[in-house]
Design a protein around this motif. Structure first.
Motif, PDB file in Angstrom:
ATOM      1  N   LEU A   1      -2.349   7.450  -1.686  1.00  0.00           N
ATOM      2  CA  LEU A   1      -2.233   6.365  -0.596  1.00  0.00           C
ATOM      3  C   LEU A   1      -0.704   5.220  -1.794  1.00  0.00           C
ATOM      4  N   GLU A   2      -1.166   5.379  -2.808  1.00  0.00           N
ATOM      5  CA  GLU A   2      -0.433   4.427  -3.406  1.00  0.00           C
ATOM      6  C   GLU A   2       0.648   4.916  -4.101  1.00  0.00           C
ATOM      7  N   LYS A   3       0.903   6.123  -4.467  1.00  0.00           N
ATOM      8  CA  LYS A   3       2.284   6.125  -5.282  1.00  0.00           C
ATOM      9  C   LYS A   3       3.198   6.683  -3.280  1.00  0.00           C
ATOM     10  N   HIS A   4       2.551   6.874  -2.095  1.00  0.00           N
ATOM     11  CA  HIS A   4       3.738   7.318  -1.425  1.00  0.00           C
ATOM     12  C   HIS A   4       3.418   5.744  -0.407  1.00  0.00           C
ATOM     13  N   LYS A   5       2.918   4.756  -0.725  1.00  0.00           N
ATOM     14  CA  LYS A   5       2.462   3.892   0.133  1.00  0.00           C
ATOM     15  C   LYS A   5       3.672   3.707   2.002  1.00  0.00           C
ATOM     16  N   SER A   6       4.766   3.246   1.388  1.00  0.00           N
ATOM     17  CA  SER A   6       6.317   2.825   2.387  1.00  0.00           C
ATOM     18  C   SER A   6       5.662   4.340   2.658  1.00  0.00           C
ATOM     19  N   LEU A   7       5.766   5.431   2.514  1.00  0.00           N
ATOM     20  CA  LEU A   7       6.152   6.675   3.338  1.00  0.00           C
ATOM     21  C   LEU A   7       5.187   6.784   4.406  1.00  0.00           C
ATOM     22  N   LEU A   8       3.913   6.168   3.818  1.00  0.00           N
ATOM     23  CA  LEU A   8       2.876   6.413   5.023  1.00  0.00           C
ATOM     24  C   LEU A   8       2.772   5.015   6.254  1.00  0.00           C
ATOM     25  N   GLN A   9       3.418   3.891   6.060  1.00  0.00           N
ATOM     26  CA  GLN A   9       2.791   3.124   6.979  1.00  0.00           C
ATOM     27  C   GLN A   9       2.874   3.167   8.282  1.00  0.00           C
ATOM     28  N   SER A  10       1.912   3.019   9.053  1.00  0.00           N
ATOM     29  CA  SER A  10       1.677   3.413   9.761  1.00  0.00           C
ATOM     30  C   SER A  10       0.846   2.165  11.303  1.00  0.00           C
ATOM     31  N   ASN A  11       0.838   2.465  12.633  1.00  0.00           N
ATOM     32  CA  ASN A  11       0.018   1.426  13.429  1.00  0.00           C
ATOM     33  C   ASN A  11      -0.849   2.096  13.466  1.00  0.00           C
ATOM     34  N   LEU A  12      -1.621   3.330  13.144  1.00  0.00           N
ATOM     35  CA  LEU A  12      -3.168   3.882  13.580  1.00  0.00           C
ATOM     36  C   LEU A  12      -3.378   5.190  13.001  1.00  0.00           C
ATOM     37  N   TRP A  13      -4.061   6.056  12.204  1.00  0.00           N
ATOM     38  CA  TRP A  13      -4.291   7.445  11.769  1.00  0.00           C
ATOM     39  C   TRP A  13      -5.429   7.037  12.742  1.00  0.00           C
ATOM     40  N   ILE A  14      -5.280   8.641  13.097  1.00  0.00           N
ATOM     41  CA  ILE A  14      -5.801   9.266  14.307  1.00  0.00           C
ATOM     42  C   ILE A  14      -5.956  10.783  13.298  1.00  0.00           C
ATOM     43  N   ILE A  15      -8.137  10.939  13.036  1.00  0.00           N
ATOM     44  CA  ILE A  15      -8.164  11.273  12.231  1.00  0.00           C
ATOM     45  C   ILE A  15      -8.868  12.803  12.999  1.00  0.00           C
ATOM     46  N   CYS A  16      -8.617  14.083  12.263  1.00  0.00           N
ATOM     47  CA  CYS A  16      -9.408  14.816  13.539  1.00  0.00           C
ATOM     48  C   CYS A  16      -9.766  15.493  12.620  1.00  0.00           C
ATOM     49  N   ASP A  17     -11.896  15.975  12.987  1.00  0.00           N
ATOM     50  CA  ASP A  17     -12.204  16.080  11.964  1.00  0.00           C
ATOM     51  C   ASP A  17     -13.930  16.483  12.439  1.00  0.00           C
ATOM     52  N   GLY A  18     -14.759  17.251  12.010  1.00  0.00           N
ATOM     53  CA  GLY A  18     -16.089  16.461  12.970  1.00  0.00           C
ATOM     54  C   GLY A  18     -16.260  16.936  14.390  1.00  0.00           C
TER      55      GLY A  18
END
Length: 510
Positions: free
Chosen positions: A210-227
């Protein structure tokens, strides 16, 4: 006349059922049914690749297969995101940039799986050889071949490691995008995809990625598909997860095993000492008696409390299903219990039982404590509360094997090893973008959508919040009786295809 009225009533109900779902959801659902052969065939091939977190070769093959699945669908900028530490399973990344879109959604699932013990699986089942059954094994499901006509029934099940945790999430996300693209639909958001390879190992290097690729991983929302979905089968949206940490305990007695006839009633028994210690940690109503254990819990907000009150009770259903007569925390239902920190004994061991039993007083006794955390708890602080309690019970606490000097000085000695942990996370369900997710999921079903403030399981969501300042929400799809982490893991066919619709609807939300 009666026949005519009944026919009209049925037509009206069908029409109302269709109207309750958005046009996009109906198109995605149709795509799933028309492409069932292709979807299940790819899923089965995916499940055939060993993905145990400790198997680097299997992990590499799994990540490569996901890359191929993404590239086949025209997903752009596909790449492996590596941690700064070498030889760590990468995250698999891709994106779809939508012209004119001003906001970005990132869809998360993990591709690694729990270890397997093939001898514990049902006869005829192999963890990485997916098989289709007409129902759950517990409901007398029968092994059948995968149909060549694509006519899959909702209650059929595929058995394989990772079938529900979490390769189904990967497949649902990618096929949801495929359905949108093939139907000529245009999402209102940029879409990014992030598939992690270390979740089942506790995500020890996710922070580096997450730290190394911080700029690439910017978003308004993460949707987690698990469980899993709600135990009733209703869809649910989960706004938080528990944190988790562990303590390994070892109580010491004699330096060598002793004959229980010659030394019983005289030499201390470590198994009994440990049992007494553990029993001091909870009262008969299931409440943890450790000082301050609940003190730092962040209370639920009014909207979270209201949502929790509206969650359908499954206590009687689950007691019957699990063959238990009572619950541990008196006066609280399952979901109220999950919203409190917990102390669980994962396992205990002292001496031998069964065919290996012998008349001895063992040298030590061990236990592993699993501490589940809720918002407000800090995992290191929670560990210290337990250690402080152990000291109040008269134990000398060390993190090493005791020396002869320590054995002579202290009557009760325990070795405590602290494992790393993760904190809990919870997203406000009042946020505008979260309200859009709720609306989108509601437009895929005629049933109630269950809104859960906190899920009982643990995901590394606080890391997304900490390193990316990200907002997260979990949209699970698996059946609740999927046996994740255990033998005979499975996914119900209806859940997989309905999951594609659910995730697709979130991609298309307005």
């Amino acid at each position: 006349m009666k026949k005519s009225f009944f026919f009209l009533l049925v037509c009206f109900l069908i029409k109302q059922s269709v109207l309750a779902q958005s046009p996009e959801a109906l198109k995605i659902r149709k795509y799933g049914s028309e492409n069932a052969i292709k979807i299940i065939s790819e899923f089965s091939e995916f499940l055939s690749i060993p993905n145990v977190a400790s198997d680097p070769i299997g992990q590499q093959k799994t990540a490569s297969f996901i890359m191929e699945m993404m590239q086949k669908r025209g997903i752009q900028n596909t790449q492996l995101l590596n941690a700064t530490t070498p030889n760590v399973p990468p995250a698999v990344y891709g994106e779809v940039i939508v012209p004119g879109a001003k906001q970005t959604l990132i869809f998360y699932a993990h591709y690694d799986g729990q270890p397997v013990n093939p001898t514990q699986w049902a006869a005829g089942l192999e963890p990485f050889n997916p098989k289709l059954f007409t129902n759950a094994l517990t409901k007398n499901g029968i092994d059948i071949p995968f149909p060549k006509d694509g006519n899959y029934q909702d209650d059929w099940r595929i058995y394989a490691r990772g079938a529900s945790d979490d390769k189904d999430g990967v497949v649902a996300i990618l096929n949801a995008y495929d359905a949108i693209k093939k139907n000529g639909l245009t999402p209102n958001y940029n879409l990014k995809f992030f598939f992690e390879g270390e979740e089942e190992a506790g995500s020890p290097h996710l922070n580096e990625i997450l730290e190394k690729h911080k700029s690439l991983l910017q978003s308004n929302l993460w949707i987690i598909c698990d469980g899993p979905v709600h135990q009733s089968g209703k869809k649910q949206i989960v706004f938080g997860v528990r944190g988790d940490t562990h303590l390994d305990l070892t109580v010491f007695a004699s330096k060598r095993p002793l004959h229980s006839g010659h030394y019983g009633n005289w030499a201390p028994n470590p198994g009994l000492m440990l049992a007494k210690l553990l029993s001091s940690m909870k009262d008969e109503k299931g409440k943890v008696t450790i000082k301050g254990f609940y003190d730092d819990v962040t209370p639920l907000s009014p909207s979270e409390r209201k949502a929790l009150d509206e969650v359908p009770s499954v206590d009687e259903q689950m007691k019957l299903e699990l063959g238990i007569n009572d619950v541990e925390m008196q006066g609280l239902n399952l979901f109220e219990s999950v919203n409190l920190p917990s102390l669980n004994i994962n396992g205990m061991q002292s001496g031998n039982v069964g065919k290996m039993v012998s008349n001895q007083i063992p040298t030590n006794a061990t236990a592993v404590l699993d501490l589940r955390l809720v918002l407000g708890n800090d995992w290191e602080r929670q560990q210290q509360k337990v250690i402080d309690h152990i000291k109040t019970q008269g134990f000398y606490v060390t993190d090493k094997e005791p020396t002869d000097e320590e054995r002579s000085k202290y009557a009760k000695i325990i070795k405590v090893i602290r494992e790393d942990g993760v904190n809990a996370q919870r997203t406000s369900m009042d946020l505008p973008i979260i309200q859009k997710v709720i609306t989108a999921v509601k437009l895929t079903t005629n049933d109630q959508v269950v809104l859960q403030p906190t899920n009982g399981g643990t995901l590394p969501l606080f890391l997304f919040e900490k390193y990316l300042k990200a907002i997260t929400v979990t949209v699970p799809i698996a059946n609740h009786d999927n046996n994740q982490h255990a033998e005979n893991e499975n996914i119900r066919i209806g859940n997989l295809f309905d999951g594609i619709v659910t995730i697709g609807a979130v991609m298309m939300m307005r």
